[in-house]
Design a protein around this motif. Structure first.
Motif, PDB file in Angstrom:
ATOM      1  N   TRP B   9      12.983  43.288  44.880  1.00 61.14           N
ATOM      2  CA  TRP B   9      14.338  43.885  44.707  1.00 61.14           C
ATOM      3  C   TRP B   9      14.281  45.305  44.786  1.00 61.14           C
ATOM      4  O   TRP B   9      15.435  45.829  45.256  1.00 61.14           O
ATOM      5  N   LEU B  13      17.073  47.133  47.171  1.00 66.50           N
ATOM      6  CA  LEU B  13      17.796  48.443  47.002  1.00 66.50           C
ATOM      7  C   LEU B  13      17.727  49.276  47.785  1.00 66.50           C
ATOM      8  O   LEU B  13      18.569  50.232  48.137  1.00 66.50           O
ATOM      9  N   HIS B 185      58.012  29.438  40.900  1.00 66.51           N
ATOM     10  CA  HIS B 185      56.762  29.458  41.773  1.00 66.51           C
ATOM     11  C   HIS B 185      57.031  28.629  42.786  1.00 66.51           C
ATOM     12  O   HIS B 185      55.972  27.568  43.019  1.00 66.51           O
ATOM     13  N   LEU B 374      31.766  33.964  43.538  1.00 66.91           N
ATOM     14  CA  LEU B 374      32.728  34.586  43.276  1.00 66.91           C
ATOM     15  C   LEU B 374      34.034  34.681  43.965  1.00 66.91           C
ATOM     16  O   LEU B 374      35.001  34.343  43.354  1.00 66.91           O
ATOM     17  N   LEU B 377      35.691  31.477  43.512  1.00 63.42           N
ATOM     18  CA  LEU B 377      36.093  31.663  42.062  1.00 63.42           C
ATOM     19  C   LEU B 377      37.531  32.352  42.197  1.00 63.42           C
ATOM     20  O   LEU B 377      38.674  31.829  41.571  1.00 63.42           O
ATOM     21  N   ARG B 381      41.423  30.656  41.684  1.00 67.28           N
ATOM     22  CA  ARG B 381      42.116  31.255  40.547  1.00 67.28           C
ATOM     23  C   ARG B 381      43.505  31.911  41.248  1.00 67.28           C
ATOM     24  O   ARG B 381      44.518  31.575  40.640  1.00 67.28           O
ATOM     25  N   PHE B 382      43.312  32.585  42.101  1.00 69.14           N
ATOM     26  CA  PHE B 382      44.554  33.044  42.743  1.00 69.14           C
ATOM     27  C   PHE B 382      45.305  32.452  44.054  1.00 69.14           C
ATOM     28  O   PHE B 382      46.173  33.067  44.519  1.00 69.14           O
TER      29      PHE B 382
ATOM     30  N   LEU C   9      33.070  38.776  37.323  1.00 70.07           N
ATOM     31  CA  LEU C   9      33.339  37.579  36.708  1.00 70.07           C
ATOM     32  C   LEU C   9      34.474  38.014  35.255  1.00 70.07           C
ATOM     33  O   LEU C   9      35.475  37.234  35.261  1.00 70.07           O
ATOM     34  N   ALA C  12      37.649  38.747  36.934  1.00 72.17           N
ATOM     35  CA  ALA C  12      38.428  37.609  37.474  1.00 72.17           C
ATOM     36  C   ALA C  12      38.928  36.748  36.249  1.00 72.17           C
ATOM     37  O   ALA C  12      40.138  36.644  36.496  1.00 72.17           O
ATOM     38  N   SER C  16      43.220  36.327  35.090  1.00 68.10           N
ATOM     39  CA  SER C  16      43.895  35.441  35.629  1.00 68.10           C
ATOM     40  C   SER C  16      45.429  35.333  34.932  1.00 68.10           C
ATOM     41  O   SER C  16      45.410  35.774  33.927  1.00 68.10           O
ATOM     42  N   PRO C  17      46.143  34.505  35.765  1.00 66.09           N
ATOM     43  CA  PRO C  17      47.880  34.756  35.259  1.00 66.09           C
ATOM     44  C   PRO C  17      47.874  33.899  33.812  1.00 66.09           C
ATOM     45  O   PRO C  17      47.215  32.716  33.849  1.00 66.09           O
TER      46      PRO C  17
END
Lengths: 224, 393, 308
Positions: B9, B13, B185, B374, B377, B381-382, C9, C12, C16-17
């Motif tokens: 680690w 770094l 939408h 991430l 994700l 989500r978007f 996280l 995020a 969220s909507p």
């Protein structure tokens, strides 16, 4: 007096090289502070490696702290080094990406036989404070002076409370004041802990401080 | 943290730029095919959802894909027109709910969609402020278009002049905004809705002018033959429909001949759908009835094929990147030879030293995969909102 | 750095909507009267008569406005938009609907059943340019003055109500049948009366009586005379010229003419009889108003009554 290290009829050759080192007999008693001198390439560093079990002789016996390293396996020799020896390297060999404190505590992180507990951390702090590095524990070696790096390397060698210290040119390239300071730290530890010091050095001005000097020219038949 | 992990680690770094590059490279290799799949899935869902909501589209013979895309997403190039009579024909079957669509006109870069009130009901569109259009010349604006234009009920919009349906020209009509829709939408958010008849007025197929029969209109009259009056070309036609001139607006010719872009048909069940499709099977049929979902499925198959090629390409690049990363790692081991020797000398076992190096690899891989996770994700989500905003509306 | 993944996280999740509230769809099976909007009085009467308690009929035109010329405000149009049913009279009567936006599903053209029996008339029409687009001729739209067409219209109203409210279709059918029977009786009455004036030239104050004239074979000619105004001199002279070829002795008015007009007509030997189309509110129920029209006509031409 018990021997800290003893070599008998040791023959060592580097693989593929022409160098051969022969040591018929060498003994260092416990508690001695011994300096080893000799011309470059005579095998002084090799001697330290043999005593530490880093290198294995082709023939002969190397006993250090009553352990026959010439007959021990690699793992046993590493474990032995970790528990009972302290090594100071010629180029200090600090890890550039660790802080001073983490460099000092490196043996604990790399050897599961040693426990990194509060006492060890305390010892590291005290050692660092003793050589003037208390305020620089968070720095990396790149941000230390030459002398400070050497002192950090000394602390790393002493933090495990070894019974035998092997130092290869510990004062190389240091100014006179730092040389004295380094030796003071080594000798102070040896006196306090009853440890043995075997030092390779080119610096003849320091020889009077040692109890015995081994001259490789007369001892050895290290020849290239 | 264990010794090897701690050292690993700290090493990462200390060399944070190199570490960041490796982490991002791995993240991208892992994320790109997954993210692409997620986006394609979401796009497919959006396209399919809109198509599901519009089971059948009736339009001129030709490209079914263009017909469906134009009808669902109000593409700027409208399909070949069909007549109002075709809308009446679909309605008369009694099999489906039918909604006419007139496309091709724009205002400030947004499509003007001529339709009826039933469109709102069948699409689940709700008027958020104001009301639905009631008379000629009124319009209802989608949520996104209203925000873009900064308009509210009471404001006006002018249709953009252009040439469609091979007419001599299209008159800019000043329309009154009477309502703004709630966000849906979908492509509806970016459209301006008018009655089909208003769209015909924009197209010059209907107009209003002073009553030529009244005594004061002689200046606009070219000839009178009994009860037939011929107007001069210079008769002034209104470019804004007001309560005062509304009654003067009229259409010449047979309303059944006036053009539509498509008719949306909403069958209540499979049987009605099949029956309607069956009525348009004749080889000399001038119009076609297409199933939106079938057309979209074909489009999506193509998209999936392209996606698979893209994933293959990403795979090749990914393999090259991983090979490069491995090379970087091996080179760094060579550069750290002295460090490794030091560790051996102070008593570290070979497995332990190997653990330090392996921990670095594992940490980079975990960080990379974590970052990819991430990003995935985020796309999950978007992604849908982004697709609706930038792709579909 | 350890906080970084957790922070990302959290970011995020925070971004969220919020879920959109679902739009509530109107319940088509609302248990309540069917809201019906109409465009004139005859349709209002028919819808109320046939629909009974199952319907709530609205006709928002002002009482003093000719519904065929009515142009409702946008707010009034919005009320029509919310109706369950909008009954059109068709035949071009309710032209304002062609300039309005109503729900196609709710619109019913009650003249669709007799579209082939509409009367097209010569009306001032215009075109743009010698070969330009032009209007087709207008259509006479007071179809309900022919009781047989009114019966078809009532049938269309019943069907529209039954489609919208199937569970009450039996009642609608029953009441529609009753209304149709009354219209048949009115037709018989007017037919009998028409036999008395079959060969007699008559006049109409406005071209409103095409369907009445066609149904009963009347020989009528239309003027453009307002009941509430005394026609100017030229119109009297035109009338006298007309009388030379069409010697009418009876004129049908849509409302009571001014006494002066009546007097002058009487001097010319023309009797004024009110036959009110009752397109907007009437003094009485629309069907009763039609019966009253028939009665007045019968009275003017009762057997044994001299033709003045």
């Amino acid at each position: 007096m018990a021997a800290a290290t003893r070599l008998r009829d040791v023959v060592f050759r580097y693989p593929g090289g022409d160098f051969e080192l022969r040591i018929p007999e060498l003994r260092v008693d416990r508690g001695e502070q011994v300096a080893v001198i000799g011309p470059s390439g005579s095998g002084k560093t090799t001697l330290l490696h043999l005593v530490a079990g880093i290198a294995l002789p082709e023939a002969g016996v190397v006993e250090t702290a009553d352990v026959d390293l010439s007959r021990s396996g690699d793992a046993a020799r590493r474990s032995f080094r970790a528990r009972r020896l302290g090594l100071v390297f010629q180029e200090f060999e600090l890890l550039e990406y660790l802080s001073v404190l983490d460099n000092i505590l490196l043996p604990y992180r790399m050897n599961p036989v040693l426990r990194l507990d509060a006492a060890a951390r305390e010892r590291a702090q005290v050692l660092a404070a003793g050589v003037g590095l208390r305020d620089k524990l968070a720095r990396t070696p790149a941000r230390l002076s030459h002398g400070e790096r050497q002192r950090a390397a000394l602390c790393r060698a002493l933090v495990t409370e070894p019974e035998l210290l092997l130092a290869d040119e510990p004062t190389g390239n240091l100014d006179p004041a730092n040389k004295e300071r380094a030796l003071d730290a080594l000798f102070a530890y040896c006196e306090r802990a009853g440890a043995t010091l075997l030092t390779v050095t080119h610096d003849y001005e320091l020889l009077p401080r040692f109890g015995r000097v081994i001259d490789f020219k007369t001892l050895g038949e290290g020849s290239a | 943290m264990s010794g090897p992990a701690f050292l690993a680690w700290r090493y990462l770094l200390h060399h944070r730029i190199k570490t960041a590059i490796l982490v991002i490279s791995i993240a991208l290799i892992v994320f790109l095919p997954i993210g692409l799949r997620v986006l394609v899935d979401q796009s497919a869902r959006e396209l399919t959802a809109r198509a599901d909501l519009t089971p059948l589209v009736v339009g001129a013979r030709g490209s079914a894909l263009e017909l469906v895309l134009a009808s669902l997403y109000f593409e700027p190039e409208p399909p070949e027109p069909i007549s109002q009579r075709e809308f009446e024909r679909v309605r008369r079957t009694g099999l489906v709910e039918a909604v006419p669509l007139h496309l091709g006109f724009e205002t400030r870069g947004r499509p003007i969609v001529g339709t009826t009130l039933d469109y709102f009901a069948l699409r689940g569109l709700r008027v958020a402020t104001g009301r639905a259009m009631a008379v000629l010349g009124e319009c209802v604006v989608g949520a996104r278009a209203a925000r873009e234009f900064g308009v509210a009920p009471g404001d006006t919009l002018v249709s953009s002049p252009q040439t469609v349906f091979q007419l001599a020209g299209v008159y800019p009509l000043k329309m009154k905004v009477v309502g703004v829709l709630a966000p849906n939408h979908s492509a509806d958010d970016g459209a301006v809705f008018v009655d089909v008849k208003t769209a015909w007025v924009i197209g010059g197929l209907g107009h209003g002018h002073r009553d030529l029969a009244e005594p004061g209109a002689d200046a606009d009259v070219a000839a009178r033959e009994g009860s037939r009056i011929t107007a001069k070309a210079s008769v002034v036609e209104y470019n804004e429909i007001t309560p005062e001139n509304l009654a003067s607006f009229h259409f010449h010719g047979d309303v059944g001949d006036l053009p539509l872009s498509a008719v949306l048909a909403f069958p209540p069940d499979e049987r009605a759908r099949a029956l309607l499709l069956g009525r348009y099977q004749a080889p000399d049929e001038a119009v076609q009835v297409v199933r939106s979902t079938a057309v979209m499925d074909e489009l999506l198959e193509t998209v999936l094929t392209v996606e698979s090629y893209a994933v293959a390409a990403i795979g090749v690049v990914g393999a090259a990147t991983l090979a490069t990363a491995a090379l970087v790692f091996l080179l760094s081991i060579r550069l750290r030879r002295r460090e490794i020797e030091t560790l051996h000398k102070i008593g570290a076992s070979r497995p332990r030293v190997a653990a330090v190096l392996l921990s670095e690899v594992v940490a980079v891989a975990v960080l990379g995969v974590g970052l990819a996770g991430l990003l995935t994700l985020g796309v999950s989500r978007f992604g849908e909102a982004a697709i609706r905003r930038f792709l579909l509306s | 750095m350890r906080w970084l993944p957790v922070a990302l996280l959290a970011l995020a999740v925070a971004c969220s909507p919020a879920p959109e509230p679902e739009a509530s769809a109107p319940d088509p099976d609302d248990a309540g009267p069917l809201v019906v909007y109409v465009v004139n009085e005859p349709l209002r009467a028919m819808a109320e008569r046939i629909g009974g308690d199952a319907v709530e009929v609205h006709f928002p035109a002002p009482a003093d406005v000719d519904p065929s010329q009515w142009s409702p405000s946008a707010d009034t149009v919005a009320r029509y938009q919310n109706a369950d049913l909008v009954l059109r009279s068709g035949a071009g009567y309710d032209a304002w609907i062609d300039r309005a936006t109503l729900r196609e599903r709710a619109l019913v053209d009650t003249s669709a059943g007799y579209a082939d029996r509409l009367i097209h008339v010569e009306d001032p029409t215009h075109r743009h340019g010698p070969r330009g687009e032009h209007s087709h001729g207008a259509t006479a739209f007071t179809t309900w003055l022919d009781p047989t067409l009114a019966a078809l219209q009532a049938r269309a109203v019943a069907e529209a109500l039954s489609t919208a409210r199937p569970d009450a279709s039996a009642e609608f059918e029953l009441r529609a049948a009753g209304l149709e029977a009354e219209l048949e009786a009115l037709d018989r009455r007017l037919s009998a009366m028409a036999e008395r004036i079959a060969d007699e030239p008559i006049l109409y104050s406005h071209p409103l009586y095409d369907y009445l004239g066609r149904r009963y074979g009347l020989d009528g000619r239309s003027l453009h005379w307002e009941p509430d105004a005394i026609p100017p001199g030229p119109q009297w002279r035109a009338l006298e010229a007309l009388l030379r070829e069409h010697p009418a002795r009876l004129i049908l008015w849509e409302a009571d003419p001014l006494p002066e007009t009546t007097r002058r007509l009487t001097e010319l030997g023309i009797e004024s009889v009110v036959f009110a189309p009752c397109s907007n509110r009437c003094a009485a129920d629309w069907l009763a108003a039609m019966q009253a029209n028939a009665a007045r006509l019968e009275a003017a031409r009762s057997p044994g009554r001299p033709i003045r």
